[in-house]
Enzyme design. Sequence first.
Site, PDB file in Angstrom:
ATOM      1  N   THR A 188      48.035  30.872  34.452  1.00 39.77           N
ATOM      2  CA  THR A 188      47.200  31.901  35.065  1.00 39.77           C
ATOM      3  C   THR A 188      48.049  33.025  35.642  1.00 39.77           C
ATOM      4  O   THR A 188      49.267  32.905  35.755  1.00 39.77           O
ATOM      5  CB  THR A 188      46.346  31.293  36.190  1.00 39.77           C
ATOM      6  OG1 THR A 188      47.217  30.727  37.175  1.00 39.77           O
ATOM      7  CG2 THR A 188      45.434  30.210  35.651  1.00 39.77           C
ATOM      8  N   ASP A 189      47.380  34.120  36.011  1.00 44.82           N
ATOM      9  CA  ASP A 189      48.080  35.195  36.708  1.00 44.82           C
ATOM     10  C   ASP A 189      47.282  35.628  37.930  1.00 44.82           C
ATOM     11  O   ASP A 189      46.232  35.049  38.236  1.00 44.82           O
ATOM     12  CB  ASP A 189      48.410  36.364  35.772  1.00 44.82           C
ATOM     13  CG  ASP A 189      47.179  37.139  35.302  1.00 44.82           C
ATOM     14  OD1 ASP A 189      46.119  37.070  35.954  1.00 44.82           O
ATOM     15  OD2 ASP A 189      47.295  37.841  34.286  1.00 44.82           O
ATOM     16  N   ALA A 190      47.795  36.634  38.627  1.00 42.36           N
ATOM     17  CA  ALA A 190      47.181  37.039  39.893  1.00 42.36           C
ATOM     18  C   ALA A 190      45.775  37.596  39.701  1.00 42.36           C
ATOM     19  O   ALA A 190      45.040  37.758  40.681  1.00 42.36           O
ATOM     20  CB  ALA A 190      48.060  38.061  40.608  1.00 42.36           C
ATOM     21  N   GLY A 191      45.377  37.887  38.468  1.00 41.84           N
ATOM     22  CA  GLY A 191      44.008  38.286  38.188  1.00 41.84           C
ATOM     23  C   GLY A 191      43.049  37.103  38.203  1.00 41.84           C
ATOM     24  O   GLY A 191      41.841  37.275  38.054  1.00 41.84           O
TER      25      GLY A 191
END
Lengths: 162, 162, 162, 162
Positions: D14-17
């Site tokens: 995952t990422d910060a989005g």
Amino acid sequence: MTHVFPTRVYYEDTDAGGIVYHAHYLRFAERARNEMLRLAGFPHAAMVAQTGVALTVRHCEIDFRQPARLDDALEVVTRIADIGAATLDIEQDVRRAAGLAWGGVEATTGPAALVRIALRLACINAQGRPVRLPAALRSVLVNVQPAALRSARVNNLSKGQD
Amino acid sequence: MTHVFPTRVYYEDTDAGGIVYHAHYLRFAERARNEMLRLAGFPHAAMVAQTGVALTVRHCEIDFRQPARLDDALEVVTRIADIGAATLDIEQDVRRAAGLAWGGVEATTGPAALVRIALRLACINAQGRPVRLPAALRSVLVNVQPAALRSARVNNLSKGQD
Amino acid sequence: MTHVFPTRVYYEDTDAGGIVYHAHYLRFAERARNEMLRLAGFPHAAMVAQTGVALTVRHCEIDFRQPARLDDALEVVTRIADIGAATLDIEQDVRRAAGLAWGGVEATTGPAALVRIALRLACINAQGRPVRLPAALRSVLVNVQPAALRSARVNNLSKGQD
Amino acid sequence: MTHVFPTRVYYEDTDAGGIVYHAHYLRFAERARNEMLRLAGFPHAAMVAQTGVALTVRHCEIDFRQPARLDDALEVVTRIADIGAATLDIEQDVRRAAGLAWGGVEATTGPAALVRIALRLACINAQGRPVRLPAALRSVLVNVQPAALRSARVNNLSKGQD
């Protein structure tokens, strides 16, 4: 007009084939877009915080021509190909470094692309819905587009087309 | 004497918690060691090609104190803590950037560490067996060590201790 | 009592040295902890949504003993070493697969560890502040701890110690 | 005929989005191709060791339709679209899991694709030069192709066309 972003190949980027793992060119490309937007005054985290909108990748096409290897000095050359109402089309070449200054903006062609990437970015709100590009971002991007394309697109945009 | 390596937090480095994914600090640290060795004249790929030996991580300890976030400008501060016959002990702090020049070498302390990493690197040959550090690499590393430690270690090394 | 999580080494996990990139063992370890908690009824995303608290890595120590290679079938063996008021101490071994069933829970020792990881996890709230482990999570974790340790810790916890 | 590979979204993906980082779908896709070839009797590391040839990604196109999120159970559905003399065209859909058995081969359609990937793989030798697909690999792949396409391609291949 192009943006040139230098980066280096470290162990983290390579795989057991001795070359850069194919998916990692997308990381290099995202770093370059991030720095191009920062240079234009739109650091992405701040843009999300202030305008509530983010840029997301909707589509991409990648042509892997020659592999990059450990310790290679690379450059990502980024061009804005088209600006829609809610989308950006971007072309990015990853090539061996030609020795340009960090974060520079120049118009030369440089070495042949190792990897060529074409992306469509979409502007989305916090719910993930497509929204128009923030006007301030658009006006900056239009200024870094080639002149011919810029005038054509401004006409289109004034008619609300995408 | 320390080496300072600047890097940036991009989307690729973050996770759904909104912060840098914990394992990725090891990537930042490896980039910094790679550039420190390059600055010392030992780009890692060339060293492996010429001497047949590589540096590998044998042990590490990581203390996560404060998280870094998207778009943060970071620095990795690298110190050589000890030089053995076949090992290097390295300490690395990841901290918010204090605005130092890229690739610089300086002695100040700067902001507090977000993440503190201690590693033992081992020198191995192509078969993965431990071997002594190449003499040329050792002599360079000894020169960047703190003076007090350096003299002590030179004595130890002359007695063949590790 | 241990939890065994099987995983495979793909190209994405390797580096130009032909072995698993050192930081990626932390990815394997996190996958295993995620599945152990899911098996215990605490899928992490749901836990964050319901209780507002998350587990984060505060400290880790990694001993790299033997490298894993492309296509290796691996297992991550996870043991809960200690349960504090707001922290969990976890020990994880990455080893070659002994052919156990996916997600199984067993007590045998299996092959020697390639990589041994010890972590301290902390329970934090949405603001990143340390908070006590949710009672429901604690009661599940206590049940998968070794009996001797469990009884000792229950005593400690009843006195509010960490 | 399609191959179905289940995988899970962990924090690393995952990422910060709050969603899966776009480049990581290529990791999921490579895991699936690796397991499909293994099921067909061609584990990639062993194939490289025995035949000296490897499969590499030459081109890919990715359509990001809906994001996957932390803890999602996903499936990668892999279809061989075309078999050339030295290339393979592959289509892969990443979708939410329909609850099929691990590594199964089935013909149903399942849920809509979150991400659709089309790749051209090339067969290369140790020097990175294009070479014909090993005959044993080709004969296995032809057997998992749709019948109509298979007969057409066998004719083409007998004339040495790519």
